[in-house]
Design a protein around this motif. Structure first.
Motif, PDB file in Angstrom:
ATOM      1  N   HIS A   1      10.860  -5.206  -0.708  1.00 53.25           N
ATOM      2  CA  HIS A   1       9.318  -5.558  -0.597  1.00 53.25           C
ATOM      3  C   HIS A   1       9.339  -6.966  -1.354  1.00 53.25           C
ATOM      4  CE1 HIS A   1       8.735  -4.376  -4.775  1.00 53.25           C
ATOM      5  NE2 HIS A   1       9.596  -3.341  -4.799  1.00 53.25           N
ATOM      6  N   THR A   2       8.233  -7.643  -1.270  1.00 59.95           N
ATOM      7  CA  THR A   2       7.797  -8.851  -1.901  1.00 59.95           C
ATOM      8  C   THR A   2       6.745  -8.818  -2.794  1.00 59.95           C
ATOM      9  OG1 THR A   2       6.523  -9.580  -0.016  1.00 59.95           O
ATOM     10  CG2 THR A   2       8.873 -10.086   0.010  1.00 59.95           C
ATOM     11  N   LEU A   3       6.499  -7.196  -3.218  1.00 61.05           N
ATOM     12  CA  LEU A   3       5.282  -7.202  -4.207  1.00 61.05           C
ATOM     13  C   LEU A   3       5.816  -7.677  -5.507  1.00 61.05           C
ATOM     14  CD1 LEU A   3       4.349  -3.586  -2.980  1.00 61.05           C
ATOM     15  CD2 LEU A   3       3.449  -5.679  -2.254  1.00 61.05           C
ATOM     16  N   GLY A   4       4.695  -7.581  -6.296  1.00 64.09           N
ATOM     17  CA  GLY A   4       5.009  -8.309  -7.739  1.00 64.09           C
ATOM     18  C   GLY A   4       3.522  -8.207  -8.424  1.00 64.09           C
ATOM     19  N   PRO A   5       3.385  -8.761  -9.827  1.00 63.42           N
ATOM     20  CA  PRO A   5       2.433  -8.797 -10.317  1.00 63.42           C
ATOM     21  C   PRO A   5       1.385  -9.878  -9.712  1.00 63.42           C
ATOM     22  CG  PRO A   5       4.087  -9.130 -11.840  1.00 63.42           C
ATOM     23  CD  PRO A   5       4.780  -9.039 -10.568  1.00 63.42           C
ATOM     24  N   HIS A   6       1.931 -10.714  -8.751  1.00 66.40           N
ATOM     25  CA  HIS A   6       0.744 -11.658  -8.108  1.00 66.40           C
ATOM     26  C   HIS A   6      -0.046 -10.901  -7.343  1.00 66.40           C
ATOM     27  CE1 HIS A   6       4.384 -11.011  -5.399  1.00 66.40           C
ATOM     28  NE2 HIS A   6       3.610 -11.374  -4.266  1.00 66.40           N
ATOM     29  N   VAL A   7       0.295  -9.448  -6.771  1.00 66.32           N
ATOM     30  CA  VAL A   7      -0.431  -9.105  -5.658  1.00 66.32           C
ATOM     31  C   VAL A   7      -1.673  -8.255  -6.332  1.00 66.32           C
ATOM     32  CG1 VAL A   7       1.177  -8.724  -4.060  1.00 66.32           C
ATOM     33  CG2 VAL A   7       0.691  -6.847  -5.511  1.00 66.32           C
TER      34      VAL A   7
ATOM     35  N   ARG B   1      -5.431  -6.627  -1.500  1.00 70.49           N
ATOM     36  CA  ARG B   1      -5.078  -5.407  -0.629  1.00 70.49           C
ATOM     37  C   ARG B   1      -3.751  -5.322  -0.103  1.00 70.49           C
ATOM     38  NH1 ARG B   1      -7.562  -3.285   4.698  1.00 70.49           N
ATOM     39  NH2 ARG B   1      -8.355  -1.226   4.259  1.00 70.49           N
ATOM     40  N   VAL B   2      -3.115  -4.247  -0.382  1.00 68.86           N
ATOM     41  CA  VAL B   2      -1.950  -4.104   0.136  1.00 68.86           C
ATOM     42  C   VAL B   2      -1.569  -2.745   0.746  1.00 68.86           C
ATOM     43  CG1 VAL B   2      -0.872  -5.536  -1.951  1.00 68.86           C
ATOM     44  CG2 VAL B   2      -1.255  -2.984  -2.163  1.00 68.86           C
ATOM     45  N   VAL B   3      -0.509  -2.654   1.462  1.00 68.90           N
ATOM     46  CA  VAL B   3       0.125  -1.225   1.926  1.00 68.90           C
ATOM     47  C   VAL B   3       1.487  -1.164   1.441  1.00 68.90           C
ATOM     48  CG1 VAL B   3       0.916  -2.294   4.152  1.00 68.90           C
ATOM     49  CG2 VAL B   3       0.505   0.162   4.082  1.00 68.90           C
ATOM     50  N   VAL B   4       1.858   0.096   0.686  1.00 66.45           N
ATOM     51  CA  VAL B   4       2.775   0.406   0.198  1.00 66.45           C
ATOM     52  C   VAL B   4       3.725   1.668   0.495  1.00 66.45           C
ATOM     53  CG1 VAL B   4       3.984   1.050  -2.107  1.00 66.45           C
ATOM     54  CG2 VAL B   4       2.081  -0.707  -1.828  1.00 66.45           C
TER      55      VAL B   4
ATOM     56  N   THR C   1       5.680   8.256   2.349  1.00 62.56           N
ATOM     57  CA  THR C   1       4.224   8.078   2.774  1.00 62.56           C
ATOM     58  C   THR C   1       3.831   6.816   2.478  1.00 62.56           C
ATOM     59  OG1 THR C   1       2.078   9.333   2.402  1.00 62.56           O
ATOM     60  CG2 THR C   1       3.223   9.034   0.393  1.00 62.56           C
ATOM     61  N   ASP C   2       2.531   6.307   3.284  1.00 58.86           N
ATOM     62  CA  ASP C   2       2.171   5.144   3.031  1.00 58.86           C
ATOM     63  C   ASP C   2       0.551   5.239   2.041  1.00 58.86           C
ATOM     64  OD1 ASP C   2       3.854   3.819   4.543  1.00 58.86           O
ATOM     65  OD2 ASP C   2       2.932   4.769   6.150  1.00 58.86           O
ATOM     66  N   VAL C   3       0.542   4.283   1.366  1.00 57.41           N
ATOM     67  CA  VAL C   3      -0.790   3.957   0.585  1.00 57.41           C
ATOM     68  C   VAL C   3      -1.428   2.587   1.105  1.00 57.41           C
ATOM     69  CG1 VAL C   3      -1.861   3.944  -1.759  1.00 57.41           C
ATOM     70  CG2 VAL C   3      -0.127   5.360  -1.197  1.00 57.41           C
ATOM     71  N   LEU C   4      -2.613   2.567   1.317  1.00 59.59           N
ATOM     72  CA  LEU C   4      -3.363   1.533   1.511  1.00 59.59           C
ATOM     73  C   LEU C   4      -4.455   1.436   0.540  1.00 59.59           C
ATOM     74  CD1 LEU C   4      -4.036  -0.868   3.635  1.00 59.59           C
ATOM     75  CD2 LEU C   4      -5.125   0.745   4.812  1.00 59.59           C
TER      76      LEU C   4
ATOM     77  N   VAL D   1       9.362   2.027  -1.258  1.00 60.57           N
ATOM     78  CA  VAL D   1      10.401   1.458  -0.533  1.00 60.57           C
ATOM     79  C   VAL D   1      10.013   0.133   0.263  1.00 60.57           C
ATOM     80  CG1 VAL D   1      11.302   2.163   1.991  1.00 60.57           C
ATOM     81  CG2 VAL D   1      10.521   3.713   0.158  1.00 60.57           C
ATOM     82  N   THR D   2       8.784  -0.119   0.743  1.00 58.44           N
ATOM     83  CA  THR D   2       8.455  -1.412   1.368  1.00 58.44           C
ATOM     84  C   THR D   2       6.942  -1.652   0.994  1.00 58.44           C
ATOM     85  OG1 THR D   2       7.649  -0.504   3.452  1.00 58.44           O
ATOM     86  CG2 THR D   2      10.156  -1.334   3.213  1.00 58.44           C
ATOM     87  N   GLY D   3       6.481  -2.765   1.245  1.00 55.12           N
ATOM     88  CA  GLY D   3       5.143  -2.975   0.761  1.00 55.12           C
ATOM     89  C   GLY D   3       4.862  -4.648   1.280  1.00 55.12           C
ATOM     90  N   LYS D   4       3.456  -4.914   1.306  1.00 56.68           N
ATOM     91  CA  LYS D   4       3.310  -6.120   1.595  1.00 56.68           C
ATOM     92  C   LYS D   4       1.578  -6.201   1.499  1.00 56.68           C
ATOM     93  CE  LYS D   4       2.664  -5.463   6.582  1.00 56.68           C
ATOM     94  NZ  LYS D   4       3.118  -5.865   7.839  1.00 56.68           N
TER      95      LYS D   4
END
Length: 305
Positions: free
Chosen positions: A17-23, A27-30, A40-43, A72-75
């Protein structure tokens, strides 16, 4: 994507994923792994990022803490659509009347004639113009004649406020109403709760003077180095006059004033914040967008030749 647990097939890799403190604040989906190995997904809005976990405030379902090792993934994803986004430009602009303690209004078909005394030491176009966000409904020539007559009787220039690039603007051009070439302004909206969370994370701790009444508040910081005003209209907080003296800029004072106004508005039940910012004021536009404000429409002022 959903924001309640819905088991997915087993994921074998984490950390892609490309997540980090900058997010934080976005609003993100993880997608993350559950204890049994399913995903599972969290929005929602990322409210915290630590050494080993992140926290997401789920839309209407409260916060959830996720171990970074389980991601796993997120954006980032676009902000949640506001109910206000479905409201007409006229409905938004009608709230502007609350900025004046005295304002004269007169219906003109589907338009609205407005005249108000000086505000902040000068006549303001948005309080002294015909609000014309739709066709007039009474015939264009008659509407234009009435606009000219109304403002001539008050010894004022005949201004019409329209949505930039609209059919109304194009139709008025051959009838003698053209853009001034300046003053175009974005009408921007933001959920009060979301914007308040955002500004609180970056606003400096500066003592504030707040003078308020039942419907209006003026904020002053650092002896007047930064000021701003807020007015309640229904469930909307109108923000205006946010100014920082040149010698005191780049200290976060504008954010601090905005934080005080949003906090005050929230305490009175405001759910949506609204402001006008001129399109050429790129610094202010960037400030407001950074804290969740989005453009609902763009205003343009026409004047009769």
């Amino acid at each position: 994507m959903v924001d309640t647990p819905e088991p997915q097939p087993l994921e074998t890799k984490v950390g892609r994923h490309t997540l980090g403190p900058h997010v934080v604040g976005q609003r993100v989906v993880v997608r993350h792994l559950l204890p049994d190995g399913r995903a599972t997904d969290v929005l929602g809005v990322c409210t915290a990022w630590g050494e080993d976990s992140l926290t997401i405030e789920r839309d209407g379902h409260g916060p959830v803490r996720i171990a970074l090792a389980d991601v796993v993934t997120g954006k980032p994803v676009p902000p949640r659509a506001s109910v206000r986004a479905q409201v007409s430009a006229r409905s938004v602009e009608e709230h502007i009347a609350a900025l004046w303690t005295e304002i004269e209004t007169e219906p003109l078909g589907d338009w609205l004639l407005r005249a108000s005394p000086p505000h902040g030491g000068r006549l303001r176009r948005r309080g002294n113009s015909a609000l014309a966000m739709d066709e007039p409904g009474i015939g264009w020539v008659d509407a234009v004649w009435r606009v000219r007559e109304f403002y001539a009787a008050r010894e004022q220039a005949a201004y019409i406020q329209v949505q930039r690039g609209s059919t109304v603007e194009r139709t008025l051009a051959p009838l003698g109403f053209t853009s001034l070439g300046d003053g175009d302004a974005y009408a921007q909206l933001a959920p009060v709760a979301q914007a308040l969370r955002s500004v609180r994370r970056s606003a400096p701790d500066v003592p504030a003077e707040v003078e308020d009444s039942a419907t209006a508040a003026t904020v002053r910081l650092d002896g007047g180095a930064a000021t701003g005003r807020g007015v309640i209209s229904g469930d909307m907080l109108l923000v205006e006059g946010l100014l920082v003296e040149p010698d005191h800029r780049r200290r976060g004072l504008a954010t601090a004033v905005l934080a005080e106004l949003l906090d005050w508005g929230a305490s009175l039940g405001a759910t949506t914040a609204m402001l006008h910012v001129e399109t050429v004021n790129t610094g202010a536009v960037e400030l407001y967008e950074r804290h969740g404000f989005v453009t609902h429409h763009t205003n343009c002022y026409l004047v009769g030749s």
